[in-house]
Design a protein around this motif. Sequence first.
Motif, PDB file in Angstrom:
ATOM      1  N   ASN A  29       0.863  -1.300  -0.351  1.00  0.00           N
ATOM      2  CA  ASN A  29       0.307  -0.094   0.450  1.00  0.00           C
ATOM      3  C   ASN A  29       1.146   1.334  -0.116  1.00  0.00           C
ATOM      4  N   ALA A  30       2.312   1.236   0.710  1.00  0.00           N
ATOM      5  CA  ALA A  30       3.168   2.730   0.532  1.00  0.00           C
ATOM      6  C   ALA A  30       3.714   2.371   0.178  1.00  0.00           C
ATOM      7  N   ILE A  31       4.495   1.354  -0.667  1.00  0.00           N
ATOM      8  CA  ILE A  31       5.977   1.417  -1.197  1.00  0.00           C
ATOM      9  C   ILE A  31       5.897   1.021  -2.649  1.00  0.00           C
ATOM     10  N   ALA A  32       4.298   0.523  -3.513  1.00  0.00           N
ATOM     11  CA  ALA A  32       4.315  -0.280  -4.084  1.00  0.00           C
ATOM     12  C   ALA A  32       4.261   0.644  -5.651  1.00  0.00           C
ATOM     13  N   THR A  33       3.995   1.955  -5.590  1.00  0.00           N
ATOM     14  CA  THR A  33       4.316   2.653  -7.011  1.00  0.00           C
ATOM     15  C   THR A  33       5.507   3.247  -7.086  1.00  0.00           C
ATOM     16  N   ILE A  34       6.033   3.810  -5.425  1.00  0.00           N
ATOM     17  CA  ILE A  34       7.545   4.417  -5.424  1.00  0.00           C
ATOM     18  C   ILE A  34       8.778   3.341  -5.801  1.00  0.00           C
ATOM     19  N   VAL A  35       8.049   1.773  -5.761  1.00  0.00           N
ATOM     20  CA  VAL A  35       9.467   0.722  -6.667  1.00  0.00           C
ATOM     21  C   VAL A  35       9.419   0.552  -7.844  1.00  0.00           C
ATOM     22  N   SER A  36       7.406   0.615  -8.398  1.00  0.00           N
ATOM     23  CA  SER A  36       7.677   0.355  -9.680  1.00  0.00           C
ATOM     24  C   SER A  36       8.275   1.887 -10.743  1.00  0.00           C
ATOM     25  N   THR A  37       8.223   2.910  -9.806  1.00  0.00           N
ATOM     26  CA  THR A  37       8.534   3.778 -10.617  1.00  0.00           C
ATOM     27  C   THR A  37      10.005   3.998 -10.214  1.00  0.00           C
ATOM     28  N   LYS A  38      10.615   3.714  -9.854  1.00  0.00           N
ATOM     29  CA  LYS A  38      12.073   3.466  -9.402  1.00  0.00           C
ATOM     30  C   LYS A  38      12.496   4.626  -9.016  1.00  0.00           C
ATOM     31  N   VAL A  39      11.979   4.679  -7.695  1.00  0.00           N
ATOM     32  CA  VAL A  39      11.793   6.279  -7.700  1.00  0.00           C
ATOM     33  C   VAL A  39      13.044   6.249  -5.971  1.00  0.00           C
ATOM     34  N   LEU A  40      12.804   4.732  -5.743  1.00  0.00           N
ATOM     35  CA  LEU A  40      13.572   4.244  -4.165  1.00  0.00           C
ATOM     36  C   LEU A  40      13.665   3.017  -4.934  1.00  0.00           C
ATOM     37  N   SER A  41      15.219   2.417  -4.296  1.00  0.00           N
ATOM     38  CA  SER A  41      14.758   0.549  -4.253  1.00  0.00           C
ATOM     39  C   SER A  41      14.105   0.723  -3.270  1.00  0.00           C
ATOM     40  N   PRO A  42      13.819  -0.952  -3.913  1.00  0.00           N
ATOM     41  CA  PRO A  42      13.062  -1.564  -3.165  1.00  0.00           C
ATOM     42  C   PRO A  42      13.669  -1.774  -1.108  1.00  0.00           C
ATOM     43  N   MET A  43      14.605  -1.903  -0.779  1.00  0.00           N
ATOM     44  CA  MET A  43      14.834  -2.119   0.364  1.00  0.00           C
ATOM     45  C   MET A  43      14.508   0.130   1.215  1.00  0.00           C
ATOM     46  N   THR A  44      15.116   0.006   0.268  1.00  0.00           N
ATOM     47  CA  THR A  44      14.903   1.924   1.481  1.00  0.00           C
ATOM     48  C   THR A  44      13.885   1.891   1.657  1.00  0.00           C
ATOM     49  N   ALA A  45      12.676   1.523   0.591  1.00  0.00           N
ATOM     50  CA  ALA A  45      11.338   2.194   0.265  1.00  0.00           C
ATOM     51  C   ALA A  45      10.618   1.267   1.339  1.00  0.00           C
TER      52      ALA A  45
END
Length: 336
Positions: A29-45
């Motif tokens: 809910n919080a990290i899917a969009t920010i990971v898929s758009t490559k704004v942050l790495s999965p670990m950081t997100a």
Amino acid sequence: MPDLPILLVAVVVIALIFDFTNGAHDSANAIATIVSTKVLSPMTAVLMAGALNLFGAFLGTSVAHTIGSGIIRPELVTGSQCLVLAALLGAIFWNLLTWYLGLPSSSSHALIGGLIGSGIAFGGWSAPSYDSICSKVLIPLFLSPVAGFVSGYLLMVLLSWMVVRASPGRVNFLFKKLQILSSAFMATSHGLNDAQKTMGIITLALFSFHQIPEMTVPFWVKLSCALAMGIGTASGGWKIVKTMGHKIFKLEPIHGFAAETAAAAVISGASALGAPISTTHIISTTVIGVGASKRLSAVRWGVAGRLVVAWVLTIPASAIVAALCYWALEMVGLAA
């Protein structure tokens, strides 16, 4: 009959396990969009989302009170120490099943369904607080996804109009920065609504064991639920991240910002009203609304249809499992 404090400890531990699975299940809910758009790495997100879920859990208790006293009548619960345990088992089963299948169903409604099912198994059809369920659960169940879709659609239309003259490169650069803020807002609002649900269930268990005189959330309950939610979120739920971030609609940074901001605004408003809505429902429908603002064909409606099926099944399925769990506990002499 086992010693009641030991059984209470078991209920609290299982509730915190549910909170952990809720955080892991709903990390998308919080990290899917920010990971898929490559704004942050999965670990950081996931680390950011975990910390902000922890923070959000301390911002209110309105939803906790709805879960603790607005689903099953509290005076009934004092007659059965295993009612809460059966409710949790039903909710955890549905959480794990949909987690395994990669379906972003609602942990919130699984918990509510579990309470309804175990309550009916113990006290009959008069056990649920139907007025509260209708106003705080069923109406938001239908209205919140609509609000998510409409808010996502309108915000995306507004943003598109605002950047119509800007170059794509400049737009991407700007919204990559802004999406960090929107993802943080989303993670905080998730902790504000979802962590309170387990606070409510533990408070209900304490009340049923006569450990507290009234339905007031103790500080240690707030702290333990916040930590369990934060750790669960940090563990991630990558199948659901993939569904949310890639399968519904191909997201760019501006789309992620619109979806997260709209979703977080709806969730925060519902939390202020004490409505235990599904954060999964909201972020899913805001993503769909954002995609539909571009063109209807941009949304993979087949995947969206599978999400709707999971939403519709969640409350009755978890209620049935919880009722079966209660009857099983009763058969082995654990239910009073």
